[in-house]
Design an enzyme around this catalytic site. Structure first.
Site, PDB file in Angstrom:
ATOM      1  N   TRP A 167     -59.160 -19.132  40.485  1.00 54.18           N
ATOM      2  CA  TRP A 167     -60.561 -19.480  40.211  1.00 54.18           C
ATOM      3  C   TRP A 167     -60.982 -19.136  38.776  1.00 54.18           C
ATOM      4  O   TRP A 167     -62.016 -19.628  38.297  1.00 54.18           O
ATOM      5  CB  TRP A 167     -61.496 -18.797  41.207  1.00 54.18           C
ATOM      6  CG  TRP A 167     -61.784 -19.654  42.393  1.00 54.18           C
ATOM      7  CD1 TRP A 167     -61.211 -19.585  43.623  1.00 54.18           C
ATOM      8  CD2 TRP A 167     -62.695 -20.755  42.455  1.00 54.18           C
ATOM      9  NE1 TRP A 167     -61.702 -20.566  44.452  1.00 54.18           N
ATOM     10  CE2 TRP A 167     -62.630 -21.298  43.766  1.00 54.18           C
ATOM     11  CE3 TRP A 167     -63.574 -21.342  41.540  1.00 54.18           C
ATOM     12  CZ2 TRP A 167     -63.396 -22.383  44.164  1.00 54.18           C
ATOM     13  CZ3 TRP A 167     -64.345 -22.429  41.948  1.00 54.18           C
ATOM     14  CH2 TRP A 167     -64.252 -22.937  43.246  1.00 54.18           C
ATOM     15  N   TRP A 215     -54.529 -23.226  52.485  1.00 55.95           N
ATOM     16  CA  TRP A 215     -55.129 -21.927  52.167  1.00 55.95           C
ATOM     17  C   TRP A 215     -56.613 -21.922  52.499  1.00 55.95           C
ATOM     18  O   TRP A 215     -57.126 -20.978  53.093  1.00 55.95           O
ATOM     19  CB  TRP A 215     -54.917 -21.599  50.695  1.00 55.95           C
ATOM     20  CG  TRP A 215     -55.935 -20.647  50.147  1.00 55.95           C
ATOM     21  CD1 TRP A 215     -56.923 -20.921  49.247  1.00 55.95           C
ATOM     22  CD2 TRP A 215     -56.100 -19.252  50.488  1.00 55.95           C
ATOM     23  NE1 TRP A 215     -57.680 -19.810  49.009  1.00 55.95           N
ATOM     24  CE2 TRP A 215     -57.197 -18.772  49.749  1.00 55.95           C
ATOM     25  CE3 TRP A 215     -55.427 -18.389  51.348  1.00 55.95           C
ATOM     26  CZ2 TRP A 215     -57.644 -17.460  49.857  1.00 55.95           C
ATOM     27  CZ3 TRP A 215     -55.865 -17.076  51.453  1.00 55.95           C
ATOM     28  CH2 TRP A 215     -56.958 -16.618  50.711  1.00 55.95           C
TER      29      TRP A 215
END
Length: 295
Positions: free
Chosen positions: A118, A159
């Site tokens: 991220w 995920w």
């Protein structure tokens, strides 16, 4: 602020392996943000991903601080930073605004920006919006997810589904399971990644990020990622792209696509590493960064 704030007790961070760094704090938007600040010279900003924290960079900082001022923050919701307990409080805009305020608060400029997971969407968004502050990019195992199918690998969706159905995310085990050599990820290292998250409420930030992955072009954050991708096409400053060979979420082909997108990018594959390549190959990546800067 509607969401309650949780602060992980300091004793949770005592005796972490290979982590002798002094904690530093700055207030960002009324929330205490923790960061590491090691070395002298031009700053290198080390951005972590999900569900890690600055502990991820512990083996990269020692070789890098001979050349750089290494700044490694913990996002709100992670590490030693304050944690909002309401999952809905975390949005792409929230994290993006936090990053801008953090960089401004420390007065950082001439940045070498290192991004992973991220850290990529957040850091690359920052770089393309503030190119005057960023000197070079280092891009590790990340993506610019904008909701189109080609930006969403099966591993990424798997995920996301797992994280959404597992609110009490076993953070340390997630890092261990992602490694090529799992035996190298000792119980002490697993405990280091678990340290910030002693309760379910402390994991709200970690629970939020998977749900923020845009799965349709109209999803929140998708348009910002398309803008970022387009801006990278005209990025003329140096960029180093290093992707590991064994990440089911962001394959080397994703890294090659980054290198093809950015005109001045150099591409390298890191052998025998999974998703969190800083954990498995930190000194090797630091050496590549130092060589890249010298060149």
């Amino acid at each position: 602020m509607a969401s309650r704030v949780y602060r992980t007790p300091d004793e949770r961070f005592a005796g972490l392996p290979d982590f002798p760094f002094a904690p530093r704090y700055v207030e960002v938007g009324g929330l205490r943000t923790h960061y590491l600040d090691e070395g002298m010279g031009e700053p290198i900003l080390l951005l972590h991903g999900e569900p890690t924290w600055s502990f991820l960079y512990r083996s990269m900082i020692p070789p890098l601080r001979a050349r750089f001022r290494c700044v490694a923050p913990d996002y709100v919701g992670f590490g030693r930073s304050d944690k909002l307990t309401d999952v809905s409080a975390y949005t792409f805009a929230f994290h993006s605004d936090w990053l801008e305020r953090f960089v401004d608060g420390l007065g950082l400029a001439d940045l070498t920006l290192v991004v992973q997971d991220w850290g990529g969407p957040l850091g690359l968004r920052y770089a393309t919006r503030h190119p005057d502050r960023v000197t070079r990019l280092v891009i590790l195992n990340t993506g610019v997810m904008s909701g189109e199918p080609e930006t969403l690998s099966p591993g990424l969706l798997k995920w996301r589904e797992y994280a959404l159905r597992t609110p009490d995310l076993p953070v340390g085990q997630v890092i261990r399971r992602s490694a090529v050599d799992r035996e190298r990820i000792s119980p002490a290292i697993v405990a280091g990644y678990d340290a910030p998250f002693p309760t379910l409420e402390s994991k709200a930030g970690a629970r939020a990020f998977p749900a923020l992955i845009p799965t349709t072009p109209e999803a929140s954050g998708a348009s910002e990622m398309r803008e970022t991708r387009e801006a990278l096409r005209s990025w003329r400053k140096p960029a180093l792209v290093c992707f590991s060979d064994s990440d089911p979420v962001f394959s080397p082909a994703v890294g090659r696509a980054f290198a093809d997108l950015i005109p001045a990018a150099r591409f390298s594959v890191i052998a025998r590493a999974g998703h969190f390549l800083q954990e498995e190959k930190g000194p090797e990546i630091a050496a590549k960064i130092l060589d890249f800067v010298r060149d």
